[in-house]
Design an enzyme around this catalytic site. Structure first.
Site: not given
Ligand code: 0O2
Ligand code: 0O2
Length: 211
Positions: A40, A138
């Site tokens: 998915f 990304e």
């Molecule tokens: P979100 O939206 O809260 O997920 P950095 O942020 O420095 O680690 P950078 O350069 O932005 O890294 O790129 P990277 O590491 O390729 O991608 C960052 C994203 O990868 C994060 O987004 C997470 O979604 C995921 N990720 C990277 N490291 C981890 C980890 O240790 N645990 C988890 N659960 N996810 C990780 P953000 O910024 O956290 O945003």
């Molecule tokens: P939370 O709880 O903060 O994670 P659809 O109606 O199915 O087309 P919808 O409902 O808009 O789509 O969203 P979708 O595609 O089902 O997924 C949304 C959730 O996917 C987000 O939840 C994220 O948890 C996760 N997600 C998907 N891609 C990424 C990504 O690249 N980075 C991060 N950090 N999360 C991702 P929410 O709504 O943000 O809530």
């Protein structure tokens, strides 16, 4: 606030378009083969509070967000098996509706936290009423086991603001190893699983034809 809405608009459009396109890859696989490597697809625009936090942590000034924050638009593609990831990445590389600007392989090189996933950063052209705008997005490609671990770890990270108590950190590392072993075990019986899935999907198709 108005300024943010304006800034995020092309990102919203890109996420919606890319969800349709990447989900389209999945349905084409389903129609043409017995097994889709894509389970998915999800997508989101990063919430403003998270953009501000990340900019603050990484020292990115707000006028450089467009070029220096690569995941304001984020997509995730979930696969059943580790071996499905490479064909999906190859397909992304072969597309001509966006350009890949960077790839980060956290599967061969897992992060210290235990995080595993394959990241592809793309430059995606969005058509707006003011012309074409290129934005960065990304795409994270991972297995269901990698996604399960990352989702749980992400929630805990939020709760502890990155400062895990030692026992939780150790448990998360063990859980990451367990997720890794789960992926390995599933890979070994992949043939068996896919045969069963193909059998059930054919049976479902036949039942639908009968009704
Ligand atoms: P979100 O939206 O809260 O997920 P950095 O942020 O420095 O680690 P950078 O350069 O932005 O890294 O790129 P990277 O590491 O390729 O991608 C960052 C994203 O990868 C994060 O987004 C997470 O979604 C995921 N990720 C990277 N490291 C981890 C980890 O240790 N645990 C988890 N659960 N996810 C990780 P953000 O910024 O956290 O945003
Ligand atoms: P939370 O709880 O903060 O994670 P659809 O109606 O199915 O087309 P919808 O409902 O808009 O789509 O969203 P979708 O595609 O089902 O997924 C949304 C959730 O996917 C987000 O939840 C994220 O948890 C996760 N997600 C998907 N891609 C990424 C990504 O690249 N980075 C991060 N950090 N999360 C991702 P929410 O709504 O943000 O809530």
């Amino acid at each position: 606030m108005k300024h943010w809405e304006h800034f995020l608009e092309p990102y919203k459009q890109a996420v919606e378009e890319l969800k349709v396109k990447l989900r389209g890859m999945r349905s084409q696989y389903e129609q043409n083969t017995d097994h889709s490597p894509i389970e998915f697809v999800t997508g989101r625009v990063k919430p403003i509070a998270s953009i501000l936090d990340k900019a603050n942590q990484k020292g990115i000034s707000l006028d450089k967000l467009e070029t220096e924050m690569q995941d304001i638009a984020g997509l995730r593609m979930m696969c059943q098996f580790v071996d499905d990831i490479k064909p999906v990445v190859d397909l992304l590389r072969s597309r001509n509706d966006f350009e890949i600007v960077e790839e980060r392989d956290y599967i061969s090189h897992k992060k210290a936290s235990g995080y595993r996933s394959y990241h592809v950063v793309i430059r995606y052209p969005v058509q707006t009423i003011n012309g074409e705008k290129n934005i960065l997005a990304e795409i994270q490609i991972r297995t269901l086991a990698m996604n399960f671990w990352a989702t749980i770890e992400h929630s805990l990270n939020y709760k502890y603001k990155g400062q895990f108590p030692k026992d939780i950190r150790v448990r998360l590392q063990r859980a990451a190893e367990a997720a890794f072993r789960l992926d390995e075990e599933m890979s070994i019986i992949r043939g068996e699983i896919q045969e069963a899935q193909a059998f059930f999907s054919r049976k479902k198709d036949l039942q639908q034809e009968e009704n």
